[in-house]
Write an enzyme that holds these catalytic residues in place. Structure first.
Site, PDB file in Angstrom:
ATOM      1  N   HIS A   1      -6.340 -87.962  35.185  1.00  5.54           N
ATOM      2  CA  HIS A   1      -6.424 -86.651  34.532  1.00  5.54           C
ATOM      3  C   HIS A   1      -7.179 -86.808  33.220  1.00  5.54           C
ATOM      4  O   HIS A   1      -6.945 -87.755  32.470  1.00  5.54           O
ATOM      5  CB  HIS A   1      -5.019 -86.110  34.255  1.00  5.54           C
ATOM      6  CG  HIS A   1      -4.979 -84.653  33.917  1.00  5.54           C
ATOM      7  ND1 HIS A   1      -5.438 -84.150  32.710  1.00  5.54           N
ATOM      8  CD2 HIS A   1      -4.538 -83.582  34.625  1.00  5.54           C
ATOM      9  CE1 HIS A   1      -5.279 -82.838  32.694  1.00  5.54           C
ATOM     10  NE2 HIS A   1      -4.737 -82.464  33.847  1.00  5.54           N
TER      11      HIS A   1
ATOM     12  N   SER B   1      -9.118 -92.496  15.779  1.00  2.00           N
ATOM     13  CA  SER B   1      -8.837 -93.903  16.045  1.00  2.00           C
ATOM     14  C   SER B   1      -8.765 -94.130  17.548  1.00  2.00           C
ATOM     15  O   SER B   1      -8.405 -93.230  18.311  1.00  2.00           O
ATOM     16  CB  SER B   1      -7.514 -94.320  15.395  1.00  2.00           C
ATOM     17  OG  SER B   1      -6.419 -93.774  16.103  1.00  2.00           O
TER      18      SER B   1
ATOM     19  N   GLY C   1      -7.201 -82.818   9.609  1.00  4.21           N
ATOM     20  CA  GLY C   1      -7.252 -84.250   9.828  1.00  4.21           C
ATOM     21  C   GLY C   1      -8.614 -84.855   9.580  1.00  4.21           C
ATOM     22  O   GLY C   1      -9.575 -84.168   9.212  1.00  4.21           O
ATOM     23  N   PRO C   2      -8.730 -86.161   9.799  1.00  4.35           N
ATOM     24  CA  PRO C   2      -9.966 -86.893   9.497  1.00  4.35           C
ATOM     25  C   PRO C   2     -11.109 -86.532  10.434  1.00  4.35           C
ATOM     26  O   PRO C   2     -10.897 -86.007  11.524  1.00  4.35           O
ATOM     27  CB  PRO C   2      -9.554 -88.360   9.663  1.00  4.35           C
ATOM     28  CG  PRO C   2      -8.382 -88.317  10.593  1.00  4.35           C
ATOM     29  CD  PRO C   2      -7.658 -87.045  10.299  1.00  4.35           C
TER      30      PRO C   2
ATOM     31  N   GLY D   1      -6.773 -91.081  19.455  1.00  6.82           N
ATOM     32  CA  GLY D   1      -7.619 -89.993  19.917  1.00  6.82           C
ATOM     33  C   GLY D   1      -7.445 -88.756  19.054  1.00  6.82           C
ATOM     34  O   GLY D   1      -7.244 -88.852  17.839  1.00  6.82           O
TER      35      GLY D   1
END
Length: 316
Positions: free
Chosen positions: A92, A202, A197-198, A206
């Site tokens: 998936h 990472s 967020g950034p 993810g």
């Protein structure tokens, strides 16, 4: 039976179904705030290596930190700590350890009621995951880094759809040579700036997609063929995007040894439901000489979800 209050439903889809230790940790987090937030369903799929959790809670009028916000964050934090996306493989598509979080209004709740909740959870994940969150008792410092988070539906300022942001992020493109599996993490440099967020992701975490929409049914129809290209051809013809049924999204996916299925999102199940999807898949498959199994839902109906919550509330 209690009269249904305004309820919010949160569905969290985690990229793991085979690691029993990780699942125990995540399920413990999901149940931690019962009866304030109730886990009413768990659906694990080994072939997809994916599990879905359905949480329900009353909407706390005016409260800055309703129980469902706390419960959702607990699940996210537990999953981030327990699962490494870089080591993950499944049939998936997915973009992160916590791949998708969907908020839906139930009973007398309105879409705008859960929209604020979705935005708050997205901010918690994107901006605050690496630090202490005072609204979660007991106060705890999480070791994971903040995760890029994308909004969709009513939670997004422009009403962006789930399918559109997934497409922009490469969700539908398999990473295995045979085109049937998704392995490891997506590229760390993201093609679209996150809403929280950034700017980079990472390999272990993810990204997360969070949205608010009316109720969506997930309905999958098994096919008696191992040929994923056939499943994709049928899925395309069933979906609204491919000229098929209105308000239906569909993917053709491998599903275990020698089998495939058409996995569908029914965006307006009161208008176009599972019976119509089953009939359309059966007709298209018959034209290709492919057998079809009886489809199945991956969650209860919205009415059953409310009923299960009320039963838990009465028993508390």
């Amino acid at each position: 039976m209690l009269r249904p209050p305004a309820l919010a439903c949160c569905k969290l889809y985690i990229s793991e179904a085979r690691n029993s230790g990780a699942l125990r940790a995540i399920e413990h987090a999901a149940a931690a705030l019962r009866p304030l937030a109730v886990l009413v369903n768990t659906f694990a799929d080994d072939a997809y290596n994916r599990v879905g959790y359905t949480l329900v809670s009353p909407l706390a009028g005016g409260a800055a930190s309703p129980p469902l916000r706390c419960a959702a964050f607990r699940v996210v934090a537990a999953a981030i700590e327990a699962v490494d996306l870089d080591a993950h493989a499944g049939a998936h598509p997915r973009l992160g350890v916590v791949d998708h979080i969907a908020f839906h209004p139930l009973a007398s709740a309105r879409l705008e009621d859960v929209t604020a909740l979705a935005r708050a959870v997205a901010a918690d994940i994107g901006d605050r995951l690496q630090g202490p969150l005072p609204f979660i008792p007991p106060r705890r410092e999480f070791t994971g880094t903040a995760v890029p988070t994308y909004l969709y539906g009513a939670a997004h300022r422009d009403g962006r759809t789930l399918a559109s942001i997934r497409r922009q992020l490469g969700y539908f493109t398999p990473t295995s040579p045979g085109g049937e599996q998704w392995h490891g993490a997506p590229d760390s440099l993201l093609p679209v700036a996150p809403d929280a967020g950034p700017r980079t992701s990472s390999a272990s975490n993810g990204v997360v997609v969070v949205g608010a929409t009316p109720w969506v049914d997930n309905y999958n129809v098994p096919l008696a063929t191992a040929d994923v290209s056939v499943a994709r051809r049928i899925a395309r013809a069933v979906s609204e995007r491919g000229g098929g049924l209105a308000c239906v999204q569909a993917m053709g996916l491998a599903h275990g040894d020698g089998a495939t299925e058409v996995a569908c999102n029914l965006l307006h199940p009161d208008a176009v439901g599972a019976d119509q999807v089953q009939e359309r898949v059966s007709r298209l498959a018959a034209g290709l000489g492919v057998g079809v199994g009886q489809g199945y839902f991956t969650d209860f109906s919205r009415e059953k979800v409310v009923e299960l919550y009320l039963q838990a509330a009465q028993a508390a």
